[in-house]
Write an enzyme that holds these catalytic residues in place. Structure first.
Site, PDB file in Angstrom:
ATOM      1  N   HIS A  72       1.048  -1.467   0.238  1.00  0.00           N
ATOM      2  CA  HIS A  72       0.361  -0.143   0.182  1.00  0.00           C
ATOM      3  C   HIS A  72       0.564   1.332  -0.392  1.00  0.00           C
ATOM      4  CE1 HIS A  72      -4.047  -1.544   0.739  1.00  0.00           C
ATOM      5  NE2 HIS A  72      -3.296  -2.166   0.473  1.00  0.00           N
ATOM      6  N   TYR A 201      -8.871   5.325   6.777  1.00  0.00           N
ATOM      7  CA  TYR A 201     -10.400   5.994   8.466  1.00  0.00           C
ATOM      8  C   TYR A 201     -11.228   7.221   7.942  1.00  0.00           C
ATOM      9  CZ  TYR A 201      -5.631   3.248   9.869  1.00  0.00           C
ATOM     10  OH  TYR A 201      -4.459   2.611   9.287  1.00  0.00           O
ATOM     11  N   PRO A 293      -5.134   0.737  18.187  1.00  0.00           N
ATOM     12  CA  PRO A 293      -4.741   0.102  17.475  1.00  0.00           C
ATOM     13  C   PRO A 293      -4.779   1.132  16.114  1.00  0.00           C
ATOM     14  CG  PRO A 293      -6.830  -0.845  17.393  1.00  0.00           C
ATOM     15  CD  PRO A 293      -6.982  -0.096  19.254  1.00  0.00           C
ATOM     16  N   LYS A 297       0.454  -0.007  14.994  1.00  0.00           N
ATOM     17  CA  LYS A 297       1.505   0.144  14.966  1.00  0.00           C
ATOM     18  C   LYS A 297       1.773  -1.267  16.630  1.00  0.00           C
ATOM     19  CE  LYS A 297       3.534   3.218  13.631  1.00  0.00           C
ATOM     20  NZ  LYS A 297       3.537   2.526  12.310  1.00  0.00           N
ATOM     21  N   TYR A 385       3.854   6.575  10.287  1.00  0.00           N
ATOM     22  CA  TYR A 385       2.626   5.451  10.240  1.00  0.00           C
ATOM     23  C   TYR A 385       3.697   3.861   8.993  1.00  0.00           C
ATOM     24  CZ  TYR A 385      -1.508   2.855   7.760  1.00  0.00           C
ATOM     25  OH  TYR A 385      -2.447   2.333   8.225  1.00  0.00           O
TER      26      TYR A 385
HETATM   27  P1  RFL Z   1      -0.230 -11.825  21.902  1.00  0.00           P
HETATM   28  O1  RFL Z   1      -0.475 -11.801  20.535  1.00  0.00           O
HETATM   29  O2  RFL Z   1      -0.889 -11.240  22.703  1.00  0.00           O
HETATM   30  O3  RFL Z   1       0.722 -12.924  22.058  1.00  0.00           O
HETATM   31  C1  RFL Z   1       0.287 -13.780  23.102  1.00  0.00           C
HETATM   32  C2  RFL Z   1       0.544 -15.150  23.383  1.00  0.00           C
HETATM   33  O4  RFL Z   1       1.057 -15.735  24.886  1.00  0.00           O
HETATM   34  C3  RFL Z   1       0.100 -16.891  25.131  1.00  0.00           C
HETATM   35  N1  RFL Z   1      -0.360 -16.183  27.001  1.00  0.00           N
HETATM   36  C4  RFL Z   1       0.485 -17.493  27.499  1.00  0.00           C
HETATM   37  N2  RFL Z   1       0.959 -18.518  27.319  1.00  0.00           N
HETATM   38  C5  RFL Z   1       1.632 -19.615  28.075  1.00  0.00           C
HETATM   39  N3  RFL Z   1       1.208 -19.358  29.635  1.00  0.00           N
HETATM   40  C6  RFL Z   1       0.256 -17.889  30.024  1.00  0.00           C
HETATM   41  N4  RFL Z   1       0.403 -17.351  31.667  1.00  0.00           N
HETATM   42  C7  RFL Z   1      -0.176 -16.844  28.460  1.00  0.00           C
HETATM   43  N5  RFL Z   1      -1.022 -15.771  28.959  1.00  0.00           N
HETATM   44  C8  RFL Z   1      -0.389 -15.599  27.633  1.00  0.00           C
HETATM   45  C9  RFL Z   1      -2.098 -16.041  24.281  1.00  0.00           C
HETATM   46  O5  RFL Z   1      -2.701 -17.104  24.770  1.00  0.00           O
HETATM   47  C10 RFL Z   1      -1.309 -16.341  23.385  1.00  0.00           C
HETATM   48  O6  RFL Z   1      -0.754 -16.945  22.558  1.00  0.00           O
HETATM   49  O7  RFL Z   1       1.208 -10.735  22.105  1.00  0.00           O
HETATM   50  P2  RFL Z   1       2.576 -10.445  20.535  1.00  0.00           P
HETATM   51  O8  RFL Z   1       2.837 -11.957  20.509  1.00  0.00           O
HETATM   52  O9  RFL Z   1       3.230  -9.852  21.618  1.00  0.00           O
HETATM   53  O10 RFL Z   1       2.066 -10.159  19.335  1.00  0.00           O
HETATM   54  C11 RFL Z   1       1.651  -8.774  19.776  1.00  0.00           C
HETATM   55  C12 RFL Z   1      -0.069  -8.454  19.012  1.00  0.00           C
HETATM   56  O11 RFL Z   1      -0.747  -9.082  18.818  1.00  0.00           O
HETATM   57  C13 RFL Z   1      -0.492  -7.374  18.660  1.00  0.00           C
HETATM   58  O12 RFL Z   1       0.425  -5.905  19.200  1.00  0.00           O
HETATM   59  C14 RFL Z   1      -1.450  -6.347  17.293  1.00  0.00           C
HETATM   60  O13 RFL Z   1      -3.037  -7.335  17.655  1.00  0.00           O
HETATM   61  C15 RFL Z   1      -1.748  -4.874  18.148  1.00  0.00           C
HETATM   62  N6  RFL Z   1      -2.525  -5.144  16.625  1.00  0.00           N
HETATM   63  C16 RFL Z   1      -2.157  -4.482  15.578  1.00  0.00           C
HETATM   64  N7  RFL Z   1      -0.577  -3.855  15.531  1.00  0.00           N
HETATM   65  C17 RFL Z   1      -0.390  -3.818  14.180  1.00  0.00           C
HETATM   66  O14 RFL Z   1       1.163  -3.989  14.446  1.00  0.00           O
HETATM   67  N8  RFL Z   1      -1.023  -3.246  13.136  1.00  0.00           N
HETATM   68  C18 RFL Z   1      -2.465  -2.906  13.418  1.00  0.00           C
HETATM   69  O15 RFL Z   1      -3.574  -3.563  12.420  1.00  0.00           O
HETATM   70  C19 RFL Z   1      -3.418  -3.686  14.477  1.00  0.00           C
HETATM   71  N9  RFL Z   1      -4.370  -4.153  14.202  1.00  0.00           N
HETATM   72  C20 RFL Z   1      -3.929  -4.730  16.312  1.00  0.00           C
HETATM   73  C21 RFL Z   1      -4.909  -4.970  15.517  1.00  0.00           C
HETATM   74  C22 RFL Z   1      -4.573  -5.050  17.620  1.00  0.00           C
HETATM   75  C23 RFL Z   1      -6.295  -5.425  17.787  1.00  0.00           C
HETATM   76  N10 RFL Z   1      -6.889  -5.964  19.394  1.00  0.00           N
HETATM   77  C24 RFL Z   1      -8.090  -7.528  18.859  1.00  0.00           C
HETATM   78  C25 RFL Z   1      -6.165  -6.024  20.411  1.00  0.00           C
HETATM   79  C26 RFL Z   1      -5.868  -4.562  15.813  1.00  0.00           C
HETATM   80  C27 RFL Z   1      -7.115  -5.061  16.449  1.00  0.00           C
HETATM   81  C28 RFL Z   1      -8.582  -5.354  16.548  1.00  0.00           C
HETATM   82  C1  PHB Z   2      -6.737  -4.191  10.503  1.00  0.00           C
HETATM   83  O1  PHB Z   2      -6.989  -4.988   9.124  1.00  0.00           O
HETATM   84  O2  PHB Z   2      -6.908  -5.204  11.496  1.00  0.00           O
HETATM   85  C2  PHB Z   2      -6.294  -2.769  10.565  1.00  0.00           C
HETATM   86  C3  PHB Z   2      -5.443  -1.814   9.689  1.00  0.00           C
HETATM   87  C4  PHB Z   2      -5.036  -0.218  10.358  1.00  0.00           C
HETATM   88  C5  PHB Z   2      -4.795  -0.369  11.994  1.00  0.00           C
HETATM   89  C6  PHB Z   2      -5.700  -1.537  12.491  1.00  0.00           C
HETATM   90  C7  PHB Z   2      -6.305  -2.650  12.800  1.00  0.00           C
HETATM   91  O3  PHB Z   2      -4.883   0.784  12.043  1.00  0.00           O
END
Ligand code: RFL
Ligand code: PHB
Length: 390
Positions: A72, A201, A293, A297, A385
């Site tokens: 993108h 957005y 989100p 990041k 970004y």
């Molecule tokens: P995770 O993915 O939460 O993984 C942690 C793992 O640890 C396990 N765990 C345990 N295991 C053993 N013993 C325990 N006591 C434990 N407790 C927990 C869990 O089951 C899990 O498998 O953390 P990690 O690996 O640091 O990854 C971080 C990312 O997942 C997170 O930062 C992103 O998803 C955030 N995020 C976004 N980030 C971006 O860079 N770009 C995006 O577009 C973006 N969009 C988002 C997002 C997060 C969202 N939500 C749902 C919070 C959009 C959303 C909606």
């Molecule tokens: C997504 O596609 O899940 C997404 C994209 C951009 C964002 C947050 C979430 O800033």
């Protein structure tokens, strides 16, 4: 069991760290509370910075991402019914982002780990860690009724915001910084073509919305909702109607709707734990910090922590130097706080804060007007970004 680096959590942080260390000849064991299928069922991030994509390539797991990820060059900010394009490539001297879902990143890393026959203990219950303040860290857990003890040189806490690692640090050794927002995001995933080639957005009096995607045939949409909303109260029809009401007329009329594959509500939070190292325990990713989100990041910060941590551990084993381990926390936190600032700022700029005084709302409008009207301000937005340099 004994290993060099015990990794708690098989999300993207833990799996990527395991893969980078494996390529450097360092042994790891991963313990994960959930099953592999459960980890893959969580629908989360969608946007990878170039630096994150490069790290996937360096880890030897970038082939499918390069074939299927969507480059993108820009995105849109829609304000009160008018779309304004932010040309990332032009504003940053050629940098772009890659749309490739976290689910796919995780799947590619799981496949590589399984192919290399590396140990991952899924469904590990009651994980506890001890001894990281001395020379002999140890983790204990129960897997399908069997008690397991793992000794290691180091523990990597990659277990997300609700994990056990940060919670195991004595309260007087850690400082927590937190801001909770008065709303969440309701997300919907559907097998429908994205409404636009680029992310949109939108700020609107009814609340923020985001049009995103996973591929040419799969869309991801989000709506700002009050924290009191329950996902059961949102039928697909209600979601689509509300999204259409928040979009500019041209986008609204192009929207293709269909049945949802997934719907969930995520609260928005800014959070940082300092430091990120406690003796032989190192926190990485969501275990150490959360961003709202809006700036996309979270996953990218997790990847930059993992880059620094893998480099530091490789230096420790190969060169017998602990300089990288000693600087790990400070190096990460300097980048983390800049991403916290950006994510907070973009969230503040684009969401509806109707509880706040009218003065705030006028400032928000003025700031948006300024950002859209100033080349310098657009450049600041674009530079953040696509991701600040490592
Ligand atoms: P995770 O993915 O939460 O993984 C942690 C793992 O640890 C396990 N765990 C345990 N295991 C053993 N013993 C325990 N006591 C434990 N407790 C927990 C869990 O089951 C899990 O498998 O953390 P990690 O690996 O640091 O990854 C971080 C990312 O997942 C997170 O930062 C992103 O998803 C955030 N995020 C976004 N980030 C971006 O860079 N770009 C995006 O577009 C973006 N969009 C988002 C997002 C997060 C969202 N939500 C749902 C919070 C959009 C959303 C909606
Ligand atoms: C997504 O596609 O899940 C997404 C994209 C951009 C964002 C947050 C979430 O800033």
């Amino acid at each position: 069991m004994r290993t060099q680096v015990l990794i708690v959590g098989a999300g993207p942080s833990g799996l990527l760290l395991g893969q980078l260390l494996h390529r450097a000849g360092i042994d790891t064991v991963i313990v994960e509370r959930q099953s592999g299928e459960h980890v893959l069922s969580r629908i989360r991030a969608g946007v990878l910075e170039q630096g994150t994509a490069e790290l996937m390539n360096e880890a030897g797991v970038g082939a499918r991402m390069q074939a299927e990820g969507l480059v993108h060059d820009g995105f849109a900010l829609a304000v009160d019914g008018v779309r304004h394009r932010i040309d990332l490539r032009a504003l940053t001297g050629g940098r772009t982002v890659l749309v490739y879902g976290q689910t796919e990143v995780t799947r590619d890393l799981m496949t590589a780990r399984a192919a290399a026959d590396l140990p991952t203990l899924y469904e590990a219950a009651d994980v506890c860690i001890e001894g990281f303040d001395g020379d002999h860290p140890v983790a204990r857990c129960t897997v399908r009724g069997e008690a397991i003890e793992i000794t290691a040189d180091f523990i990597a806490g990659c277990d997300g915001f609700h994990g056990v690692c940060r919670a195991s640090v004595p309260a007087d050794a850690i400082r927590l910084f937190e801001k909770v927002y008065p709303f969440g995001w309701l997300g919907l995933l559907s097998d429908t073509p994205p409404v636009s080639d680029e992310l949109i957005y939108s700020r609107h009096a009814r609340g923020f919305s985001l049009c995103s995607m996973r591929s040419a045939t799969r869309s991801r949409y989000y709506l700002q909702v009050p924290l009191t909303e329950r996902v059961e109260d949102w039928s697909d029809t209600r979601f689509w109607d509300e999204l259409r009401a928040r979009l500019d007329p041209q986008t609204a009329s192009a929207l293709v709707t269909g049945p949802s594959l997934e719907k969930s509500i995520a609260p928005l939070r800014s959070f940082v734990a300092e430091p990120m190292r406690f003796g032989r325990l190192f926190l990485a990713g969501d275990a150490a910090h959360i961003v709202p989100p809006t700036g996309a990041k979270g996953l990218n910060l997790a990847a930059s922590d993992v880059r620094y941590l893998s480099q530091a551990l490789i230096e420790h084993y190969r060169e017998r130097s602990d300089a990288g381990l000693d600087h790990y926390s400070a190096r990460c936190l300097s980048r983390v706080w800049k991403a916290e600032r950006f994510s907070w700022w973009l969230t503040s700029l684009m969401h509806n804060f109707d509880q706040e005084p009218a003065f705030q709302a006028r400032l928000q409008s003025a700031e948006l007007d300024y950002v859209l009207g100033s080349q310098a301000a657009r450049q600041v937005l674009a530079e953040n970004y696509v991701g600040l340099p490592l």
